[in-house]
Design a protein around this motif. Structure first.
Motif, PDB file in Angstrom:
ATOM      1  N   UNK A 377       0.836  -1.198   0.000  1.00  0.00           N
ATOM      2  CA  UNK A 377       0.000   0.000   0.000  1.00  0.00           C
ATOM      3  C   UNK A 377       0.877   1.255   0.000  1.00  0.00           C
ATOM      4  N   UNK A 378       0.547   2.191  -0.845  1.00  0.00           N
ATOM      5  CA  UNK A 378       1.328   3.426  -0.934  1.00  0.00           C
ATOM      6  C   UNK A 378       0.645   4.534  -0.156  1.00  0.00           C
ATOM      7  N   UNK A 379       1.234   4.900   0.990  1.00  0.00           N
ATOM      8  CA  UNK A 379       0.682   6.012   1.757  1.00  0.00           C
ATOM      9  C   UNK A 379       0.963   7.347   1.084  1.00  0.00           C
ATOM     10  N   UNK A 380       2.035   7.411   0.298  1.00  0.00           N
ATOM     11  CA  UNK A 380       2.297   8.642  -0.458  1.00  0.00           C
ATOM     12  C   UNK A 380       1.165   8.896  -1.448  1.00  0.00           C
ATOM     13  N   UNK A 381       0.664   7.822  -2.079  1.00  0.00           N
ATOM     14  CA  UNK A 381      -0.453   7.970  -3.005  1.00  0.00           C
ATOM     15  C   UNK A 381      -1.716   8.405  -2.269  1.00  0.00           C
ATOM     16  N   UNK A 382      -1.910   7.883  -1.052  1.00  0.00           N
ATOM     17  CA  UNK A 382      -3.060   8.297  -0.246  1.00  0.00           C
ATOM     18  C   UNK A 382      -2.936   9.782   0.112  1.00  0.00           C
ATOM     19  N   UNK A 383      -1.731  10.185   0.525  1.00  0.00           N
ATOM     20  CA  UNK A 383      -1.512  11.603   0.848  1.00  0.00           C
ATOM     21  C   UNK A 383      -1.853  12.494  -0.337  1.00  0.00           C
ATOM     22  N   UNK A 384      -1.376  12.122  -1.522  1.00  0.00           N
ATOM     23  CA  UNK A 384      -1.637  12.937  -2.708  1.00  0.00           C
ATOM     24  C   UNK A 384      -3.131  12.986  -3.029  1.00  0.00           C
ATOM     25  N   UNK A 385      -3.819  11.857  -2.796  1.00  0.00           N
ATOM     26  CA  UNK A 385      -5.264  11.821  -3.031  1.00  0.00           C
ATOM     27  C   UNK A 385      -6.000  12.734  -2.055  1.00  0.00           C
TER      28      UNK A 385
END
Length: 604
Positions: A377-385
Motif C-alpha cells: 500500500x502506498x501512503x504517499x499515493x493516499x496523501x496525494x489523493x
C-alpha cells in the motif's frame, strides 16, 4: 368594403406560442418543430384522426415550422409527418415532454404542477451526495419490472437518517426498453415511463425537498441514443449516411457509444441542449446537474485538450446561464482527465462547472484498500489523493470510493474487490470502511453509491435490485456511515474543520502504514480535527503523532468499535492527551492506540 370583409378584418389574429414542441394554451396547442430540409410538415394526432391534410404547419425562419391547432388538448398523442426527399417520415417531437414509449407517440404534456416549496441546496462544503439508479434502488414488487420514483420516495427516511442531503440520480430521459443505466437517451425531454414518467418525477422531487434532500440529475449530451432515436436523419437529410441535422456528419460524429455526437456548432442544436438543461432546472426544480463524460463534449476522442472548441464554448454558455439564472444550483462534470479548467470560472477561460468527479481520489484510495499485501500500500499515493485540489478549492471536486462506473465494467463493489471469496467478512468490512472514513474526512464533496452503506456486493447491473435485507444484517455498518456523515457535517458542533478548506498531512509512515492529517476551517476548539488511519492488519500501541495544540483531544470516532460490527475487535483506543513538544511539524504530540485497519477521528 363589405360587412363580411369588415368582420374578417376585425377578427383577432391567433397569437403564436413561444418555444419549441407542443405548447398548450387556452385555445388549443401550438406546435413548432425544426426541420430545415423538409418540404412540408403536418402534425397528426388523436385530435385530427391522424390525418396529415388537416393541420399543416407553416414555414418560419431558420427552418422552423409552426401551426396552432384549436382542437388539440393536454393528453393528446401526436407525431409530426414530414415530406422529405426520402418520402414521408413520421417523427416523435424532439421536444416532447412526454411519450407513450421510446418508439411510440409524443403526448401533449400538462406543464402545471403544484410545487409549493422554497427549497435551497445546502452550501457545497456541506453537501453529502448519494448516487442512485431508479430502476434498481428499491424494487418492491415485480422482479421483472424496474423500480419507480414512488419506491425511491419510500426510502427517503433511510437516506435522511443516514445524513444524506443530496440524491444524484442516474439519467431518466426516455430510453430504449425498460431496463438501462440511462446513458442511452432516445428522448431527452421526456422522463422514462418505466420509472413512472414525468409527473412521478416531479412528485418525487417535491417529496425529497420536503424531507430536506436535494435532487441532482445526471444528463447525457456527449451522444444520444443510439437506439430508438427519431432524431437520426430527422428531416431526411444527411451527409455520408450519418445522423443529419442534429449530429456531426463527419469524423466528429464518432463516440464510444455510436455515431451520434450532437453537432455543438449548430445554433439550433445548442439551443436544443440548452432548453433541456433549463427544463430540468425550471420545470422539475432539480438542484443541480451532473454532466456525463464531458471529455467527449470538449474533444473528439476524449483525451485531447478541447479540440471541439464549439463543445467547450457550449459548456461555458450553459454554466454561465445556470450561474446567472439559478444561483446556488450546482453543475458537476464527469471528465476524469485531471482538467482544472473545467471548474475555473468562464471569465477566467474555464468551463464554469461548480465541481467535478475526481479520479485523483477514487483510484488511489480504491487501490490502497484493495491491494492484498499491506506492504504494497502506498501512503504517499493516499496523501496525494487527500490533498489534491482543483484551482485551490477543496470543493471543486466530488470524492468517492464507489460510483456506478467504479463498480461495473470489469470492476466490482469495494468489499467484493477486497475479498471476492468473502465480501462480507472481516477484511472486506475493515478495509471498505477504511476507504469510507477517508471519503468523509478528506476535503471535497463526499459521495456514496447506492447500497454502499450496507456492504452491497458483486457489481452494479441494471437488472439486479439492491438487497435491502443487508441493511438489517449490517445495521452496524449503516451506523458507521451515519456517524461519519454526522461528523462530516458538524452536527454536534465539534468537527467544523471537516467542512473547511484546509488540510495538512503531517504524519506519513510507509513502514508502519500510518497516516495522520489535520483538517480545519478557522482553527481552534470545535474546529480543528485530527484523523489517524492505520493501514496495517495489526494494532499499533503507543503510537506517537503530532497534534496542533496541547490538552485533551476527544476521540469522536473509532472505526474498530464493535458496535459497528461483531467481527471488529473493539480495540481500546481513547482520548489523546497532547503535550507540548514538537512532533511532525506540529507543536504538540500524543501517544495513541490504533486498531487494525482502523481510523480514529479526534477533535477538541
Amino acid at each position: 368594403m363589405s360587412k363580411e370583409a369588415d368582420i374578417k378584418e376585425d377578427k383577432p389574429k391567433v397569437k403564436r406560442a413561444d418555444g419549441m414542441g407542443a405548447t398548450p394554451h387556452s385555445g388549443g396547442v401550438g406546435f413548432r418543430v425544426w426541420a430545415p430540409h423538409a418540404t412540408g410538415v403536418s402534425v397528426i394526432g388523436s385530435f385530427n384522426n391522424w390525418d396529415g391534410a388537416k393541420n399543416p404547419l407553416q414555414a418560419e425562419e431558420n427552418g422552423n415550422w409552426y401551426a396552432d391547432v384549436p382542437g388539440a388538448k393536454i393528453g393528446d398523442p401526436y407525431k409530426y409527418l414530414l415530406a422529405t426527399e426520402k418520402g414521408e417520415l413520421t417523427r416523435i417531437d424532439p421536444y416532447a415532454r412526454e411519450v407513450t414509449g421510446s418508439t411510440g407517440n409524443a403526448v401533449v404534456h400538462d406543464p402545471d404542477f403544484d410545487w409549493g416549496d422554497d427549497f435551497h441546496l445546502a452550501p457545497w462544503n456541506e453537501l453529502v451526495i448519494y448516487e442512485l439508479h431508479v430502476g434498481t434502488f428499491n424494487d418492491q414488487e415485480d422482479d421483472n419490472a424496474a423500480a419507480q420514483f414512488d419506491s425511491i420516495a419510500a426510502r427517503l427516511g433511510h437516506l435522511k437518517k443516514l445524513g444524506v442531503n443530496a440524491i444524484q440520480i442516474m439519467p431518466v430521459g426516455e430510453f430504449a426498453g425498460d431496463r438501462s443505466w440511462g446513458y442511452n437517451p432516445a428522448h431527452i425531454f421526456s422522463v422514462e415511463l418505466s420509472y413512472g414518467g414525468p409527473r412521478a418525477f416531479k412528485r418525487f422531487v417535491k417529496r425529497a425537498h420536503s424531507q430536506g434532500v436535494a435532487v441532482i440529475l445526471d444528463v447525457v449530451y456527449n451522444h444520444l441514443g443510439p437506439g430508438d432515436l427519431d432524431l437520426w436523419q430527422f428531416d431526411g437529410w444527411s451527409e455520408n449516411g450519418l445522423g443529419g441535422i442534429y449530429f456531426y456528419n463527419d469524423g466528429r460524429s464518432h463516440t464510444p457509444w455510436g455515431e451520434t455526437r450532437p453537432n455543438y456548432g449548430v445554433g439550433e442544436v445548442r439551443q436544443f441542449i440548452s432548453d433541456n438543461v433549463f427544463m430540468w432546472l425550471r420545470e422539475y426544480h432539480v438542484d443541480g446537474l451532473r454532466y456525463d463524460c464531458t471529455q467527449f463534449i470538449r474533444s473528439v476522442d476524449g483525451t485531447a485538450e478541447n479540440d471541439l472548441p464549439e463543445g467547450w464554448s457550449l459548456l461555458q454558455w450553459l454554466n454561465e446561464q445556470v450561474t446567472r439564472q439559478f444561483p446556488g444550483r450546482i453543475t458537476i462534470a464527469e471528465d476524469l482527465q485531471n482538467n482544472s479548467w473545467l471548474t475555473k470560472t468562464v471569465g477566467a477561460g474555464g468551463a464554469g462547472f461548480g465541481s467535478q468527479w475526481d479520479a485523483n481520489f477514487v483510484h488511489p484510495i480504491r487501490r490502497a484498500v484493495i491491494t492484498p499485501d499491506d506492504q504494497d500500500r502506498s501512503l504517499a499515493a493516499i496523501r496525494d489523493a487527500l490533498c489534491y485540489r482543483y484551482n485551490d478549492d477543496a470543493f471543486d471536486r466530488v470524492i468517492y470510493s464507489e460510483s456506478h462506473d467504479e463498480v461495473a465494467n470489469g470492476k466490482a463493489r469495494v468489499p467484493q474487490e477486497i475479498n471476492p471469496g468473502d465480501p462480507k467478512g472481516w477484511y472486506a468490512q475493515k478495509r471498505s470502511t477504511l476507504a469510507a472514513a477517508l471519503v468523509f474526512t478528506a476535503p471535497g464533496i463526499p459521495m456514496l453509491f447506492q447500497g454502499q452503506e450496507f456492504l452491497e456486493g458483486e457489481w452494479f447491473r441494471d437488472t439486479v435490485p439492491l438487497d435491502w435485507d443487508q441493511r438489517d444484517e449490517f445495521r452496524g455498518i449503516v451506523r458507521l456511515y451515519r456517524d461519519l456523515i454526522h461528523l462530516r457535517l458538524n452536527r454536534a458542533g465539534f468537527t467544523r474543520g471537516l467542512c473547511g478548506q484546509f488540510t495538512q498531512v503531517h504524519h506519513l509512515n510507509e513502514q508502519a502504514k500510518v497516516i495522520a492529517f489535520h483538517r480545519w476551517d478557522q482553527g481552534g476548539a470545535g474546529d480543528d480535527v485530527v484523523v489517524v488511519a492505520n493501514f496495517l492488519a495489526e494494532p499499533q500501541e503507543d503510537y506517537v503523532v503530532g497534534f496542533p495544540a496541547e490538552g485533551t483531544w476527544k476521540l469522536r470516532f473509532n472505526s474498530d468499535w464493535q458496535g459497528y460490527s461483531e467481527v471488529f475487535s473493539d480495540h481500546p483506543s481513547g482520548d489523546a492527551g497532547a503535550e507540548t513538544g514538537e512532533c511532525d511539524g506540529l507543536p504538540c504530540h500524543a501517544a495513541i492506540s490504533l486498531g487494525p485497519y482502523s481510523v480514529l477521528i479526534f477533535s477538541r
